[in-house]
Design a protein around this motif. Structure first.
Motif, short mmCIF file in Angstrom:
data_model
loop_
_atom_site.label_atom_id
_atom_site.label_comp_id
_atom_site.label_asym_id
_atom_site.label_seq_id
_atom_site.Cartn_x
_atom_site.Cartn_y
_atom_site.Cartn_z
N ASN A 272 0.83 -1.20 0.00
CA ASN A 272 0.00 0.00 0.00
C ASN A 272 0.86 1.25 0.00
OD1 ASN A 272 0.94 -0.09 2.66
ND2 ASN A 272 -0.92 0.82 3.50
N PRO A 276 -1.68 3.49 -2.64
CA PRO A 276 -2.38 3.46 -1.35
C PRO A 276 -3.72 2.74 -1.43
CG PRO A 276 -2.48 5.66 -2.31
CD PRO A 276 -1.55 4.86 -3.17
N GLN A 297 -7.05 6.69 5.07
CA GLN A 297 -6.70 6.62 3.66
C GLN A 297 -5.91 7.87 3.25
OE1 GLN A 297 -7.70 8.37 0.75
NE2 GLN A 297 -6.64 6.96 -0.63
N ASN A 300 -2.47 7.31 4.42
CA ASN A 300 -1.83 6.34 3.52
C ASN A 300 -1.35 7.03 2.24
OD1 ASN A 300 -2.82 2.99 2.34
ND2 ASN A 300 -0.91 4.11 2.13
N LYS A 301 -2.19 7.92 1.71
CA LYS A 301 -1.83 8.63 0.48
C LYS A 301 -0.60 9.53 0.71
CE LYS A 301 -2.48 10.67 -3.62
NZ LYS A 301 -1.56 11.84 -3.50
N SER A 304 2.41 7.32 1.10
CA SER A 304 2.72 6.76 -0.21
C SER A 304 3.47 7.76 -1.08
CB SER A 304 1.43 6.32 -0.91
OG SER A 304 1.66 5.93 -2.25
N PHE A 340 2.04 -0.15 6.87
CA PHE A 340 2.53 0.07 5.51
C PHE A 340 3.27 -1.17 5.04
CE2 PHE A 340 2.54 4.19 7.74
CZ PHE A 340 1.52 4.80 7.02
#
Length: 535
Positions: A272, A276, A297, A300-301, A304, A340
């Motif tokens: 991810n 992501p 999220q 995560n983005k 990423s 991650f």
């Protein structure tokens, strides 16, 4: 004296030779243990043996940091969740070594828990006389439930020391030879009018005469298929119940005592970081979550994006964002931490002179290998006589085990350096509590008002959205160290659920009398700050 000097020189030369040999390929279990012990010889590291596997191999964790390790934010770095992913073990080891050798300053503010190899029983297969991509440990297990454990595993039919594939000419089969590369087998497209020509099996015999091949391997349970999140009930390599093995139990027991972990980086097929996870509102509302939460999220983005800035290789064909029972998803969904995952390496996309790519991962890999002159990654299809297919044409061949998931070892140093840089960048993003604008105002009549702003000076919030819901991530605790009978307003102890990125909250108390008070704010996964207040 000369004899002693000569002996020392000879021993030094031997150690250098051994070191050089160790760097020519992925390490053996003995080398892994030796390197972990070398890291632990530093005063900033401790090597803890958590348990032994069914095969008698150690499960270890390196605890690396300075000062009070348990009251600093921590990142857990995990390798070897899949036994065939030997690169992951090297990446974890090199990260631990770099912390001690080159990046000790990172230990001032962050604790690191490095698990070099969670699948040592399976990992051994890389260096065994018979090589195949093994996942399960050494537990004795009856995968096909016929009453005899491990009675139908792989068989080296062509005697090359590798387990590849066998293709059997069969008009009822599902496979055909790829038009892109005659070394590759692909599924026939029935909708396009294609009929199958071959049946495909892993290299094996039907030892138990049940009409199936390699369905009862001489290996036990896969660590990365046996965790609690979406446990794959009744599937091979998962076990009858989740967390049934000494290594999974010992690791989770250790983690549940480490309240300071705020994030995991797992080197595994799940990914991810180059791409992501996607938020799904419906799945996020289910009683059993199957979607990352919306705010997580966004995190995560952001992480990423940092990963793609730090790691130079551009991902291709990486669509594994978690499989049932894996560790990567457990760390988020069942442990409430930021999680991650990355394989660390993937075959780059190959395009010919006309800019045309390949339609299957195998064809892409072979085209890429051919372009680099790698001529030792494929076993040519060779006819054999197979006892279970009398009168039929049977051939053994295919891409060699390990090569698609693990790059040549001479490429690993650069990969490890970039991933070390990423983990350190993630540590720099960690939540950071600060106290600002402290004021003590005299209200008269022996009373004072104390006010202060608590500020999270970081791009990450203090809690993931899921962590905020979870009891496994503690709230921010505020302790005003003063006798309660002197506290006129405000709480001696209070909690704050979450502070967003670069968010502040204002706090105040009214206190009777002179003297000093000790203000302590924090949580284990955030660290603690202390402020002495003179009244």
């Amino acid at each position: 004296m000369k004899k002693s000097l000569l002996g020392g020189l000879l021993m030094g030369g031997l150690l250098l030779a051994q070191s050089s040999m160790a760097q020519s390929d992925y390490p053996t279990l003995t080398q892994i243990k030796s390197r972990a012990q070398s890291v632990a010889s530093n005063s900033s590291a401790e090597l803890i043996t958590l348990t032994k596997t069914a095969g008698g191999e150690d499960i270890q964790v390196l605890k690396i940091g300075t000062g009070n390790l348990n009251e600093k934010p921590a990142i857990a770095v995990v390798g070897g969740v899949e036994g065939f992913h030997v690169l992951s073990v090297e990446l974890a080891l090199q990260f631990a070594e770099s912390l001690i050798d080159q990046n000790k300053s990172a230990l001032d503010k962050t604790t690191f828990y490095v698990f070099p190899n969670m699948s040592p029983d399976a990992y051994k297969q890389y260096h065994a006389s018979l090589k195949y991509e093994r996942r399960g440990n050494a537990a004795s297990l009856d995968h096909d439930r016929d009453g005899t454990p491990g009675d139908n595993g792989y068989t080296d039919l062509n005697g090359d020391g590798l387990i590849t594939w066998m293709r059997v000419e069969d008009p009822t089969g599902d496979y055909i030879i790829s038009e892109e590369d005659d070394r590759v087998m692909v599924k026939a497209d029935r909708a396009a009018g294609q009929s199958g020509q071959y049946a495909i099996y892993m290299e094996s015999k039907d030892d138990d005469q049940d009409g199936k091949f390699a369905e009862d391997l001489t290996e036990g349970i896969a660590f990365n298929k046996s965790l609690t999140y979406k446990f794959p009930v009744f599937e091979p390599l998962a076990g009858d119940i989740p967390v049934s093995q000494p290594e999974s139990r010992a690791m989770l027991d250790f983690l549940f005592d480490q309240w300071n972990i705020f994030a995991f980086v797992t080197f595994s097929p799940a990914n991810n970081l180059s791409s992501p996870l996607s938020y799904n509102a419906g799945n996020a509302r289910k009683r059993v979550l199957t979607s990352i939460l919306e705010e997580d999220q966004k995190i995560n983005k952001m992480v990423s994006d940092q990963y793609k800035k730090t790691v130079s290789q551009k991902a291709y064909g990486q669509n594994n964002q978690g499989t049932d029972g894996d560790f990567f998803q457990w760390a988020y969904f069942h442990f409430g931490r930021l999680s991650f995952g990355t394989p660390g390496y993937w075959t780059p996309e190959f395009k010919d002179a006309e800019g045309k790519g390949k339609s299957s991962p195998e064809a892409n890999y072979l085209a890429w290998a051919d372009s680099l002159g790698w001529n030792d990654v494929f076993v040519p299809w060779t006819p054999i006589t197979h006892p279970d297919f009398p009168g039929k044409k049977v051939e053994v061949g295919g891409i060699k085990p390990f090569v698609m998931a693990n790059p040549p070892f001479d490429q690993v140093e650069k990969i490890a350096t970039e991933h070390t840089d990423f983990i350190l960048a993630l540590a720099d993003m960690q939540p950071k509590l600060e106290l600002h604008n402290l004021k003590v105002e005299d209200l008269g009549n022996g009373l004072s008002r104390v006010s202060v702003d608590l500020f999270n000076n970081a791009p990450l919030p203090t809690h993931s959205e899921l962590g905020e819901r979870s009891r496994w991530l503690r709230k921010i605790r505020v302790d005003m160290g003063i006798d309660k009978d002197r506290l006129i307003s405000g709480d001696a102890t209070s909690t704050i659920d979450v502070l967003g990125a670069y968010e502040k909250v204002s706090m105040s108390w009214v206190v009777r009398g002179k003297g000093a008070a000790d203000l302590k704010v924090g949580a284990a996964h955030l660290g603690f700050i202390n402020e002495k207040i003179n009244l």
